[in-house]
Design a protein around this motif. Structure first.
Motif, PDB file in Angstrom:
ATOM      1  N   UNK A 103      40.559 -23.939  29.938  1.00  0.00           N
ATOM      2  CA  UNK A 103      39.481 -24.616  30.683  1.00  0.00           C
ATOM      3  C   UNK A 103      39.061 -23.716  31.846  1.00  0.00           C
ATOM      4  N   UNK A 104      37.765 -23.650  32.085  1.00  0.00           N
ATOM      5  CA  UNK A 104      37.250 -22.894  33.215  1.00  0.00           C
ATOM      6  C   UNK A 104      36.431 -23.851  34.095  1.00  0.00           C
ATOM      7  N   UNK A 105      36.798 -23.874  35.388  1.00  0.00           N
ATOM      8  CA  UNK A 105      36.047 -24.669  36.370  1.00  0.00           C
ATOM      9  C   UNK A 105      35.137 -23.738  37.146  1.00  0.00           C
ATOM     10  N   UNK A 106      33.814 -24.028  37.142  1.00  0.00           N
ATOM     11  CA  UNK A 106      32.814 -23.197  37.797  1.00  0.00           C
ATOM     12  C   UNK A 106      32.257 -24.001  38.983  1.00  0.00           C
ATOM     13  N   UNK A 107      32.329 -23.392  40.188  1.00  0.00           N
ATOM     14  CA  UNK A 107      31.836 -24.114  41.364  1.00  0.00           C
ATOM     15  C   UNK A 107      31.308 -23.136  42.403  1.00  0.00           C
ATOM     16  N   UNK A 108      30.455 -23.654  43.308  1.00  0.00           N
ATOM     17  CA  UNK A 108      29.892 -22.876  44.418  1.00  0.00           C
ATOM     18  C   UNK A 108      30.649 -23.254  45.678  1.00  0.00           C
ATOM     19  N   UNK A 109      31.302 -22.288  46.325  1.00  0.00           N
ATOM     20  CA  UNK A 109      32.096 -22.624  47.509  1.00  0.00           C
ATOM     21  C   UNK A 109      31.253 -23.252  48.617  1.00  0.00           C
ATOM     22  N   UNK A 110      29.978 -22.860  48.740  1.00  0.00           N
ATOM     23  CA  UNK A 110      29.119 -23.375  49.801  1.00  0.00           C
ATOM     24  C   UNK A 110      28.432 -24.679  49.408  1.00  0.00           C
ATOM     25  N   UNK A 111      28.541 -25.020  48.120  1.00  0.00           N
ATOM     26  CA  UNK A 111      27.943 -26.233  47.574  1.00  0.00           C
ATOM     27  C   UNK A 111      26.462 -26.309  47.890  1.00  0.00           C
ATOM     28  N   UNK A 137      41.024  -8.667  21.731  1.00  0.00           N
ATOM     29  CA  UNK A 137      39.647  -8.988  22.140  1.00  0.00           C
ATOM     30  C   UNK A 137      39.603  -9.028  23.665  1.00  0.00           C
ATOM     31  N   UNK A 138      38.508  -8.522  24.227  1.00  0.00           N
ATOM     32  CA  UNK A 138      38.290  -8.581  25.679  1.00  0.00           C
ATOM     33  C   UNK A 138      36.941  -9.253  25.914  1.00  0.00           C
ATOM     34  N   UNK A 139      37.000 -10.454  26.478  1.00  0.00           N
ATOM     35  CA  UNK A 139      35.787 -11.233  26.735  1.00  0.00           C
ATOM     36  C   UNK A 139      35.744 -11.568  28.230  1.00  0.00           C
ATOM     37  N   UNK A 140      34.585 -11.942  28.665  1.00  0.00           N
ATOM     38  CA  UNK A 140      34.399 -12.257  30.095  1.00  0.00           C
ATOM     39  C   UNK A 140      33.643 -13.578  30.234  1.00  0.00           C
ATOM     40  N   UNK A 141      34.120 -14.405  31.165  1.00  0.00           N
ATOM     41  CA  UNK A 141      33.400 -15.632  31.559  1.00  0.00           C
ATOM     42  C   UNK A 141      32.606 -15.278  32.827  1.00  0.00           C
ATOM     43  N   UNK A 142      31.284 -15.265  32.716  1.00  0.00           N
ATOM     44  CA  UNK A 142      30.391 -14.831  33.796  1.00  0.00           C
ATOM     45  C   UNK A 142      29.728 -16.069  34.417  1.00  0.00           C
ATOM     46  N   UNK A 143      29.858 -16.165  35.744  1.00  0.00           N
ATOM     47  CA  UNK A 143      29.209 -17.263  36.490  1.00  0.00           C
ATOM     48  C   UNK A 143      28.176 -16.666  37.442  1.00  0.00           C
ATOM     49  N   UNK A 144      27.007 -17.302  37.534  1.00  0.00           N
ATOM     50  CA  UNK A 144      25.988 -16.843  38.479  1.00  0.00           C
ATOM     51  C   UNK A 144      25.297 -18.051  39.085  1.00  0.00           C
ATOM     52  N   UNK A 145      24.900 -17.847  40.319  1.00  0.00           N
ATOM     53  CA  UNK A 145      24.204 -18.933  41.001  1.00  0.00           C
ATOM     54  C   UNK A 145      22.696 -18.692  40.956  1.00  0.00           C
ATOM     55  N   UNK A 146      21.971 -19.624  41.603  1.00  0.00           N
ATOM     56  CA  UNK A 146      20.509 -19.538  41.536  1.00  0.00           C
ATOM     57  C   UNK A 146      19.959 -18.369  42.318  1.00  0.00           C
TER      58      UNK A 146
END
Length: 898
Positions: free
Chosen positions: A400-408, A450-459
Motif C-alpha cells: 500500500x502506498x499513502x500519498x499526501x501533501x505535507x502542507x495540505x 524488476x525496478x519500478x517507481x511510484x511517482x507522486x506530483x502535486x499541482x
C-alpha cells in the motif's frame, strides 16, 4: 669361515709350489636371465684338463667350490667339474645391490657385493672359489663388475612443483627447482637434460652440475612478467636420461607471479554532478566515489579524503567515508548555505600519487515541501527490495502506498513508472491510498529483477519518486530437458571394459539446487551399463558381443534437485558394430556322403553347410577344396559338392577331402572340415573266371577215382562288394556218357565225383558252369566249360582236341544256384522248417523229372542233325537258347588232377 679354511688348508701346506691366490675379473650387465656364461675358471686359470698333454688317467679331476654361499653366491651357479660360472635364476639388480655409489659394501660371508673399486661407479660381486685337488689347490678371488643398463626412468619426488616469481623479476633471473628428478641408473643412464613442455615464450631451463655429478635444473626468466596480465603459468617439466633409447619422467610445474605495488588507484570519471534538495533530511546520501587499484592485498587498499582545496564549510556540510567513498549530508541546509559546492576528493594508495575526482553538488532551494510517499509493504521486503515467488497468482498484493501533501494545500496525484507485470490503482473507499499488485504470474526464467517507481506530483508540478525493486524468487517449475530425446550411439564389439559411450546433457532453467541435474539409468537398462549421476558420462563395463546382442534400447532419466523433484526421460539406442571375430563354422566337423558309383559327372554329391556369426562382408563365406580339386569342385555360394567325372568304386572306394571356409573379413578368418565320400557299390561287374583259363582245356579223370573225390574246381572273383560280390556256382548244362556223375559245390566251385565210374562211362564229359553273383536288382553271371576226359590214359590228344572243337549239343538247365547266406540270422528250429522242406522237396522232384524229360527229347532231336563245322567256344554263354561255342583256343591246356 676363516677357521674352517685354515683347517682345510693346513694339511696341504707342503705343496707351496702349486698353492697360490689368484684374482679373476669379469663383467656383465644387470638383469640377465639364468644360464648366461660369465667365465670359465679352468680356462682362465690355465689349469690342466683331460684334453691336455698328460694322459687323462694321470690327471686327477678338478673340483671347483664356492668357499661360502653368502649374498653373492645366490646370483651365480658354479659348475663343480668344469669351473664354468653362469648366472642363476635370481636376477641381478644393480640398483638393489649397490644402494650407495660411494664405496659401501654389503657382506655375506666370503661373498660380498662391493662398490668400492675399481671406480666410484663400479658395483662388484665378490666370490671366493676353492680349486681342488691338492695338487692344484688355490683360492681364487673372483670379482664380477655389474654393468648398469638403462632400466629405470627419471622420477620426480613430487608430482607437482610450485615456484613463485615476483612480477618485476628482471630477465635472466635464475630460480632453482628444489625437487630435481632422480634416476637410480648411473653415468649416462642417469638424468642428463630437462625441458619444458610449454615455455610460454618467457621461461627456459638450464642445468648445473655440482662436484658430485648431481644435476640441478634452474628456471630462467626470459621475458617481462605482469601479474595483472597473467598471474600463473602451468606447464610440464620433463627429465630425460642418456640411455638408448632414452627414458623420461615428468611433473607439473606451476609458476606463480607474486604481486608488487606497480599500480595506483584510478577513478573512472574525473567529475561527478549531483543535485540535492534544500529540504533534504540529515544523512541523505549524496553520492559515492569509487577508485580501482589493479594490485592485490595491501597494495590495492584505497582510502578517500578531501583535498586541502575543499573549504571547511563544505567539509562540515558533507561527510566523506574514508573507506567506502560515500558522501552524506551531515548538517541541515538553511538559507545561508551556499547553493554550489565543489568537492575535490583524493583516492589514496600506498606509495602512489592520489587519484583525483571532483563532485559538484548543486542545492536546489525548495519553497514548498514536496509530496510524501509512504509505503506499507504486504509482501516480504528487505531494505527496499520486495521478494516474490514466481508463479504467484494474478493480483498478488505487494504494498500500500499513502500519498499526501505535507502542507495540505495542493492536490497530489501518483502513477507507476517502469516496465513489468504490475499496476498501481486507487484503493477505494480511501482517499490517497494506492495498491501495488501483479497483473500476471512472474517467471524467474524470463526476468529475475524488476525496478519500478511510484511517482507522486502535486499541482505545482513538484515530483517525488519512490523506487521499489521486485526480486523474483525461483521455484522448481521446470523439468530437465535433454538435448536429444533419442540418443543413437554405436560401438564396435569386443570393446575395452569401461569404454566411453557418450556424455548425456540435460539443462534445467531453474536456478540453484533446483537447476542441478542428476542422471540415472532406467529400470530397463542392463546392469553392465553405468551412468555417472553427476557428469552424465555413459560407459559400458564389459565387452559387448554383437553375435550375442546387436542392439540395446533403454531409457535414461534426468532429475533435478528441487522439491518435489522433476524429471524427464530420454531413450538411448546402442548399435553394436560387427568385427571379424568369428571364424566360419561348419555344422559338422566331419561330413560323410554315400554316393553310388558311376554317379554322373557334376551331379550333386551333397551340401556342405557352414555359417559365420559375423555380419555383412565379415559373415560372407567362400568355400574351396584344398585337396582333390582335379576331381571335385564345390559351389562357393551354395556349398554344393560335385564330382567333375563319374566315379568308379573299383578304382577307388573312398575319398577324403578337406574343405576350407574363408570369410570376407580383413584379416580373413578360416576353418576347415573333413569330407569323407564313400562310393556305394552297384552291380556293374560280372564274375571273372580265373580257372579254368580256357574252354578248350581238359582234365584226365581216372576210372578208379573214388566217389566223393575232388576232381577240379572253378574259381572266379567279382570286383564288386557285398552281395554284389557273393558268387554262386552251378552246372547249367551237361554232356557225356553219364554226366550226372559230377556235381559242383555252389559256394566253393569244387567239382567232385558223385558215383563210381563204370566201363561204359569212359569218354569226354562237358560241364557248362554258370558263375553268378547276387547283385541287385539284376545279378550278373559268366559261364565256363569244364571238360573232363574219363580214361586210363591220354593216348590220342588230337582225337580229344577234335572232340573239343565240335560244338556240344548241351541243353541248358534253367535252375538258379542255391546258396544259403546267413551271416547274421539264427537257425530256425527243425520243427518249424519241416513244412517248408517237404514243399521244396516236392517242387525239386517235379523239376528234376521235367528237366530229365526235356534233356532226353533234346538229345534225340540233336542226334538227327549234322555236325557243324568246328568253331571256337565262347567264354560266356547266354542262358536262353542253344549253346554257341566260339572263340575256342586251338591249343588245349592240360590240367593235372590235384
Amino acid at each position: 669361515h676363516l677357521l674352517l679354511f685354515l683347517l682345510f688348508v693346513g694339511p696341504f701346506n707342503c705343496f707351496a709350489s702349486y698353492s697360490r691366490a689368484t684374482e679373476l675379473f669379469y663383467s656383465l650387465n644387470e638383469g640377465l636371465p639364468a644360464g648366461v656364461l660369465i667365465g670359465s675358471l679352468a680356462r682362465d686359470l690355465r689349469l690342466p684338463t683331460a684334453g691336455g698333454q698328460h694322459p687323462a688317467s694321470l690327471q686327477p679331476p678338478l673340483s671347483f667350490t664356492l668357499a661360502s654361499h653368502g649374498l653373492g653366491g645366490q646370483y651365480v651357479q658354479l659348475d663343480n667339474r668344469s669351473g664354468e660360472l653362469h648366472t642363476s635364476a635370481v636376477e641381478i639388480d644393480r640398483e638393489a645391490l649397490c644402494v650407495e655409489s660411494s664405496g659401501a659394501t654389503i657382506f655375506g660371508g666370503s661373498a660380498a657385493v662391493s662398490s668400492s673399486s675399481p671406480s666410484p661407479e663400479s658395483c662388484l660381486l665378490l666370490l671366493d672359489v676353492l680349486v681342488l685337488p691338492q695338487e692344484y689347490f688355490r683360492l681364487v678371488k673372483v670379482k664380477i663388475a655389474i654393468r648398469d643398463v638403462n632400466d629405470n626412468a627419471p622420477r620426480f619426488p613430487v608430482p607437482h612443483i610450485r615456484l613463485s616469481v615476483p612480477e618485476n623479476a628482471p630477465v635472466n633471473t635464475r630460480l632453482a627447482i628444489e625437487h630435481p628428478a632422480l634416476d637410480p641408473d648411473m653415468g649416462t643412464n642417469g638424468v642428463q637434460t630437462y625441458r619444458l613442455q610449454d615455455n610460454y615464450g618467457v621461461f627456459t631451463l638450464d642445468v648445473e652440475e655440482n662436484e658430485n655429478g648431481e644435476r640441478t635444473p634452474y628456471l630462467i626468466v626470459m621475458g617481462a612478467l605482469d601479474r595483472e596480465a597473467q598471474d600463473e603459468y602451468v606447464t610440464v617439466i620433463v627429465a630425460e636420461d642418456g640411455g638408448t633409447p632414452p627414458l623420461v619422467g615428468s611433473a607439473t610445474l606451476t609458476v606463480g607471479i607474486s604481486d608488487i605495488n606497480d599500480n595506483c588507484p584510478q577513478f573512472n570519471d574525473s567529475q561527478l554532478n549531483v543535485t540535492l534538495y534544500g529540504n533534504s533530511s540529515l544523512g541523505t546520501h549524496v553520492a559515492t566515489v569509487h577508485a580501482v587499484d589493479m594490485d592485490l592485498g595491501s597494495n590495492a587498499q584505497i582510502t578517500y579524503s578531501y583535498s586541502q582545496k575543499v573549504p571547511q564549510p563544505s567539509r562540515d556540510l558533507f561527510h566523506l567515508n574514508e573507506s567506502t567513498g560515500a558522501i552524506t549530508l551531515s548538517t541541515k541546509v538553511d538559507g545561508d548555505t551556499p547553493r554550489l559546492h565543489r568537492l575535490i576528493i583524493l583516492g589514496n594508495g600506498p606509495g602512489c600519487i592520489p587519484a583525483v575526482i571532483t563532485v559538484l553538488v548543486t542545492i536546489i532551494k525548495v519553497m514548498m515541501r514536496p509530496p510524501e510517499v509512504v509505503p506499507r509493504f504486504i509482501a516480504n521486503e528487505v531494505e527496499g527490495v520486495v521478494y516474490l515467488k514466481e508463479l504467484e497468482p494474478i493480483n498478488t498484493p505487494i504494498a500500500f502506498f499513502t500519498i499526501k501533501d505535507p502542507d495540505e494545500k495542493y492536490k497530489v496525484s501518483c502513477y507507476l513508472d517502469g516496465d513489468g507485470p504490475f499496476r498501481l490503482s486507487p484503493y477505494k473507499p480511501y482517499n490517497n491510498e494506492y495498491l501495488l499488485e501483479t497483473t500476471k504470474p512472474l517467471d524467474f526464467e524470463t526476468q529475475q529483477l524488476y525496478e519500478i517507481s511510484v511517482v507522486a506530483w502535486n499541482s505545482e508540478g513538484f515530483h517525488v519518486k519512490k523506487v521499489v525493486k521486485v526480486q523474483v524468487l525461483d521455484d522448481n517449475d521446470n523439468s530437465p530437458v535433454f538435448s536429444e530425446q533419442l540418443i543413437e550411439l554405436s560401438i564396435e564389439e569386443n570393446n575395452v571394459p569401461n569404454a566411453f559411450l557418450t556424455k548425456l546433457h540435460a539443462t534445467d532453467a531453474d536456478s540453484g539446487e533446483r537447476g542441478q541435474v542428476s542422471y540415472f539409468l532406467g529400470p530397463d537398462a542392463p546392469s553392465y551399463f553405468a551412468l555417472d549421476r553427476t557428469t552424465g558420462v555413459l560407459t559400458v563395463s564389459t565387452q559387448l558381443d554383437r553375435e550375442e546382442k546387436e542392439k540395446y534400447r533403454y531409457t535414461v532419466k534426468a532429475v533435478d534437485s528441487g522439491f518435489p523433484p522433476r524429471e524427464s526421460i530420454a531413450t538411448v539406442t546402442i548399435t553394436v558394430l560387427d568385427k571379424n571375430d568369428n571364424s566360419p563354422r561348419f555344422i559338422n566337423k566331419d561330413f560323410s556322403f554315400f554316393v553310388p558309383e558311376n554317379f554322373p559327372g557334376f551331379g550333386e554329391i551333397g551340401v556342405i553347410s557352414v555359417t559365420d556369426a559375423d555380419a555383412g562382408q565379415n559373415g560372407w563365406v567362400a568355400l574351396s577344396v584344398l585337396n582333390g580339386s582335379d576331381i571335385f569342385v564345390i559351389d562357393t555360394g551354395k556349398g554344393v559338392l560335385r564330382a567333375k567325372v563319374s566315379l568308379d568304386r573299383e578304382q577307388q572306394s573312398s575319398y577324403v577331402l578337406w574343405i576350407e571356409a574363408v570369410d570376407g573379413g580383413d584379416p580373413a578368418l578360416s576353418s576347415t572340415a573333413k569330407i569323407t565320400i564313400l562310393l556305394l557299390d552297384i552291380n556293374d561287374n560280372p564274375p571273372l573266371v580265373l580257372f579254368p583259363q580256357s574252354n578248350m582245356s581238359y582234365l584226365l579223370v581216372l576210372p578208379s577215382t573214388l566217389p566223393g573225390s575232388p576232381i577240379t574246381e572253378v574259381y572266379a572273383v567279382d570286383k564288386d562288394t557285398g552281395m554284389n560280390a557273393v558268387i554262386a556256382y552251378s552246372i547249367i548244362g551237361r554232356r557225356g556218357p553219364r554226366p550226372e556223375s559230377f556235381r559242383i559245390d555252389p559256394k566253393t566251385g569244387n567239382i567232385t565225383l558223385e558215383e563210381s565210374l563204370m566201363q561204359n562211362d569212359y569218354g569226354l564229359y562237358r560241364l557248362l558252369v554258370k558263375v553268378s553273383d547276387h547283385g541287385y536288382p539284376e545279378p550278373l553271371h559268366s559261364t565256363v566249360m569244364v571238360n573232363l576226359f574219363v580214361n586210363d590214359t591220354v593216348s590220342n590228344e588230337s582225337y580229344i582236341e577234335s572232340l573239343l572243337r565240335k560244338e556240344p549239343d548241351i541243353s541248358v538247365e534253367e535252375k538258379q544256384p542255391q546258396i544259403s547266406i546267413e551271416p547274421t540270422h539264427k537257425k530256425m528250429e527243425s520243427a518249424s522248417c519241416m513244412p517248408t522242406l517237404v514243399a521244396l522237396s516236392i517242387i525239386s522232384l517235379g523239376s528234376i523229372v521235367l528237366v530229365t524229360g526235356m534233356g532226353i527229347y533234346i538229345c534225340l532231336r540233336n542226334g538227327k542233325k549234322h555236325h557243324r563245322a568246328d568253331e571256337n567256344l565262347e567264354v560266356q554263354i547266354p542262358l536262353n537258347g542253344r549253346i554257341n561255342l566260339h572263340m575256342l583256343e586251338k591249343k588245349p591246356m592240360e590240367i593235372s588232377n590235384i
